[in-house]
Motif scaffolding. Structure first.
Motif, mmCIF file in Angstrom:
data_model
loop_
_atom_site.group_PDB
_atom_site.id
_atom_site.type_symbol
_atom_site.label_atom_id
_atom_site.label_comp_id
_atom_site.label_asym_id
_atom_site.label_seq_id
_atom_site.Cartn_x
_atom_site.Cartn_y
_atom_site.Cartn_z
ATOM 1 N N VAL A 76 0.843 -1.206 0.000
ATOM 2 C CA VAL A 76 0.000 0.000 0.000
ATOM 3 C C VAL A 76 0.878 1.257 0.000
ATOM 4 C CG1 VAL A 76 -1.612 1.345 1.417
ATOM 5 C CG2 VAL A 76 -2.000 -1.091 1.085
ATOM 6 N N ILE A 77 1.934 1.247 0.800
ATOM 7 C CA ILE A 77 2.836 2.403 0.859
ATOM 8 C C ILE A 77 3.549 2.594 -0.477
ATOM 9 C CG2 ILE A 77 4.914 3.331 1.962
ATOM 10 C CD1 ILE A 77 3.996 1.777 4.503
ATOM 11 N N VAL A 78 4.041 1.506 -1.058
ATOM 12 C CA VAL A 78 4.749 1.594 -2.338
ATOM 13 C C VAL A 78 3.814 2.088 -3.432
ATOM 14 C CG1 VAL A 78 5.866 0.209 -4.133
ATOM 15 C CG2 VAL A 78 6.509 -0.090 -1.751
ATOM 16 N N ARG A 79 2.585 1.574 -3.459
ATOM 17 C CA ARG A 79 1.618 2.002 -4.463
ATOM 18 C C ARG A 79 1.309 3.486 -4.304
ATOM 19 N NH1 ARG A 79 -3.258 3.590 -4.731
ATOM 20 N NH2 ARG A 79 -4.600 3.244 -6.499
ATOM 21 N N SER A 80 1.123 3.922 -3.076
ATOM 22 C CA SER A 80 0.859 5.340 -2.833
ATOM 23 C C SER A 80 2.040 6.194 -3.276
ATOM 24 C CB SER A 80 0.586 5.583 -1.349
ATOM 25 O OG SER A 80 -0.576 4.915 -0.944
ATOM 26 N N ALA A 81 3.238 5.730 -3.009
ATOM 27 C CA ALA A 81 4.435 6.477 -3.395
ATOM 28 C C ALA A 81 4.578 6.563 -4.909
ATOM 29 C CB ALA A 81 5.677 5.840 -2.785
ATOM 30 N N MET A 82 4.169 5.518 -5.607
ATOM 31 C CA MET A 82 4.246 5.535 -7.074
ATOM 32 C C MET A 82 3.282 6.555 -7.673
ATOM 33 S SD MET A 82 4.658 1.453 -7.865
ATOM 34 C CE MET A 82 3.721 1.608 -9.351
ATOM 35 N N PHE A 83 2.101 6.678 -7.083
ATOM 36 C CA PHE A 83 1.091 7.565 -7.632
ATOM 37 C C PHE A 83 1.124 8.975 -7.038
ATOM 38 C CE2 PHE A 83 -0.695 3.393 -8.660
ATOM 39 C CZ PHE A 83 -0.893 3.584 -10.019
ATOM 40 N N ALA A 84 1.874 9.157 -5.980
ATOM 41 C CA ALA A 84 2.014 10.485 -5.370
ATOM 42 C C ALA A 84 3.456 10.692 -4.940
ATOM 43 C CB ALA A 84 1.064 10.616 -4.183
#
Length: 111
Positions: A76-84
């Protein structure tokens, strides 16, 4: 006194995001920060479980549940970092600054 500094920093960051009109960015930033702390807490519990196996624990799940939580939370953290990436960069900077300040204050106070 430490809480007032943290609250002041949170106020400043929140006001910047609100004044710039990016409430969605604020929500993304807060969501990532929450997940970082959730995952950190469970990792800490796993470490304590390994280092202090004799401590009394009222609830002791199988090791699979916390490990799955850490994996999914990290995704979840990695996905959020990729999109923001901007919010994740600000969050990483704040976490590093906080860790550095905490370490400096901790070493100064222990002597």
């Amino acid at each position: 006194m430490k809480q007032s500094y943290a609250n002041l920093l949170a106020l400043i960051v929140t006001l910047i995001y609100i004044v710039t009109g990016s409430f969605r960015a604020l929500l993304t930033f807060v969501g990532m920060a929450e997940w970082v702390f959730y995952v950190s807490t469970v990792v800490g519990l796993l470490i304590m479980r390994r280092r202090e196996p004799h401590l009394d624990r009222p609830y002791r799940p199988t090791i699979v549940l916390p490990v799955i939580f850490v994996v999914v939370g990290t995704l979840v953290i990695v996905r959020s970092a990729m999109f923001a990436p901007i919010q994740s960069g600000v969050l990483a900077g704040l976490l590093l600054a906080g860790a550095l300040i905490g370490r400096l204050r901790g070493t100064r106070n222990s002597s």
